[in-house]
Design a protein around this motif. Structure first.
Motif, PDB file in Angstrom:
ATOM      1  N   LYS A  37       8.285   0.131  32.447  1.00 48.39           N
ATOM      2  CA  LYS A  37       7.512   0.908  33.783  1.00 48.39           C
ATOM      3  C   LYS A  37       6.060   0.954  33.523  1.00 48.39           C
ATOM      4  N   SER A  58      14.295   1.707  32.939  1.00 46.06           N
ATOM      5  CA  SER A  58      14.328   2.948  33.396  1.00 46.06           C
ATOM      6  C   SER A  58      15.285   2.903  34.427  1.00 46.06           C
ATOM      7  N   ASN A  78      18.125   6.549  31.483  1.00 51.80           N
ATOM      8  CA  ASN A  78      17.846   7.127  32.819  1.00 51.80           C
ATOM      9  C   ASN A  78      18.442   8.412  32.841  1.00 51.80           C
TER      10      ASN A  78
END
Length: 374
Positions: A37, A58, A78
C-alpha cells in the motif's frame, strides 16, 4: 532528459534501506514483508525480494501483484472480503487475515472445501492502545472498524486460526512498540499457545536515521524468548522506500505580487494527495521556511482546485519559469495514491540505477486518463 513532473527512485538508497531491514530480520529472527500500500513500483520487486520474505496486500489486485512480481510469502488483510474476490485470494495467498470473527465464519466452509496445504489463517485484533495522534490514521480511534476487540473474541470458535495480527502504529519509533506489546499480550496472550505466528503490523520507521534499531531487535528477541514457538512478522511499507525517491517538478509561472505565488507542473492534490490529506509540508531541496531566505513563494499546482497548494517556501534566488525543483521523500504513498483529476497527466517514473544510469520505467499519457473513465 525526462519530462517533468516525474518520480525518481534512487536504487542505491533503496538498497541501503533493504540492507537495514534484512539485518533486523537476521538479528531478531523475524520475517519482514513489503506492505504494497506504500510502495508498489513492481519493477523493483525482484531487487526487494532478495532482502525481504515477501509481500502483504490489502486487496486482491495487490496480492496478485506481489505473487506475480516478487513471490515469496503472500499475505493479505482486508476489512471485509467479497464473495467474488475470495476464491481467487485463496489461490494466490498463503496467509489470509480476517478483520472479524464473522468474516472467518463466513468463509470457513469455502476454505475447508478448497484448503491448500500451505494456507495459514489469522485474525486482526485491536487492543485499543495507540499513540497515533491523527484520528484518520489511528487504527484504535473510537469506533474503529479495524480489528477484533477482546470482547468480540470471547467464546469464539477459532479452530483453524494460527495467527494474530495487530497494526496500531504510524511512522513511529521502537519505543512505541515497547509500550504497545504489553497491551497486546495482556488481552490476547491466552491465545498464544495455540498459534504459530504473530504479526506486529506496520508503521515501524525502521530506516529513519534516528530510529532505534537496537531496541527493536531487543524487543522482538525478548518476545520470542518468552514465546519461542511463535514466528514474528513485521510489515513496514514506508521503511522500505523511505527517502529513496523524489519528485522533480518545474515552475510554469510566477505571480510576482504580495504574497508571491508560483505555479508548478506538479499538483499536490493529484500527484501527492497525502500533502492535503495528512496534511504535511514536503521538503524541497534548497528551500527554507517562509521568510528564511530572500524570496518567499506559495507553491501550488496547475489544477482548478483552490487548495491545490504544497505550502510556503523561501529561496535564495527568485523563481523563474523553467526552474526545476526537487521534492524529497516522494517514493512512498505518492505513486500509489495519485490521480488524474482535471485530466492531469500522471508523472513518469524513473529509476536512478546503482551504476548512475537513469532508466524510465513508466510513462503515462492521454489513454491512461481516458481508459479509466469509460
Amino acid at each position: 532528459m525526462v519530462k517533468t513532473p516525474y518520480f525518481l527512485i534512487d536504487e542505491a538508497r533503496l538498497v541501503r534501506n533493504l540492507e537495514i531491514l534484512s539485518s533486523v530480520s537476521e538479528r531478531a529472527g523475524c520475517r519482514i514483508l513489503l506492505a504494497q500500500k506504500a510502495f508498489s513500483a513492481w519493477a523493483l520487486y525482484p531487487l526487494i525480494g532478495k532482502y525481504l520474505a515477501g509481500t502483504t496486500a490489502s486487496s486482491l489486485f495487490e496480492a496478485r501483484l506481489g505473487k506475480e512480481e516478487m513471490g515469496g510469502e503472500t499475505h493479505i488483510f482486508n476489512p471485509a472480503y467479497t464473495d467474488e474476490d475470495f476464491p481467487e485470494i485463496l489461490k494466490i495467498c498463503d496467509h489470509i487475515v480476517f478483520n472479524s470473527v464473522a468474516q472467518w465464519r463466513k468463509f470457513r466452509p469455502l476454505i475447508q472445501r478448497q484448503k491448500k496445504g500451505q494456507l495459514s489463517l489469522g485474525i486482526r485484533v485491536n487492543h485499543g492502545y495507540s499513540e497515533v495522534e491523527r484520528a484518520i490514521y489511528n487504527p484504535c480511534a473510537p469506533g474503529s472498524r479495524l480489528g477484533c476487540s477482546r470482547k468480540s473474541m470471547t467464546d469464539a470458535d477459532l479452530d483453524g486460526i494460527s495467527g494474530l495480527h495487530f497494526h496500531t502504529m504510524c511512522e513511529q519509533d521502537a519505543g512505541v512498540l515497547v509500550r504497545t506489546l504489553p497491551h497486546f499480550i495482556e488481552q490476547f496472550g491466552e491465545f498464544f499457545p495455540r498459534l504459530e505466528w504473530v504479526n506486529f503490523g506496520g508503521g515501524h520507521h525502521i530506516t529513519r536515521p534516528d530510529y532505534d534499531v537496537d531496541l527493536l531487535c531487543e524487543t522482538i528477541l525478548k518476545f520470542r524468548a518468552e514465546y519461542p514457538h511463535l514466528r514474528v512478522y513485521l510489515e513496514p511499507g514506508e521503511a522500505v522506500a523511505l527517502n529513496a525517491g523524489t519528485l522533480v517538478t518545474k515552475v510554469l509561472d510566477v505571480i510576482d505580487e504580495d504574497p508571491r505565488r508560483a505555479i508548478l507542473d506538479f499538483s499536490p492534490s493529484c500527484h501527492c494527495p497525502d500533502i492535503i490529506e495528512m496534511p504535511f509540508r514536503p521538503v524541497i531541496e534548497g528551500a527554507g521556511e517562509p521568510g528564511e531566505k530572500r524570496f518567499t513563494y506559495i507553491l501550488g499546482g496547475p489544477t482548478c482546485l483552490a487548495g491545490d497548494v504544497a505550502g510556503t517556501y523561501s529561496f535564495d534566488e527568485a523563481l523563474t519559469p523553467g526552474r526545476e525543483l526537487i521534492i524529497r521523500d516522494m517514493a512512498i504513498y505518492s505513486m500509489v495514491k495519485n490521480n488524474t483529476f482535471n485530466g492531469m497527466p500522471l508523472p513518469s517514473i524513473a529509476v536512478l540505477r546503482q551504476n548512475s544510469k537513469l532508466e524510465i520505467i513508466k510513462q503515462f499519457g492521454y489513454e491512461d486518463f481516458k481508459n479509466r473513465l469509460s
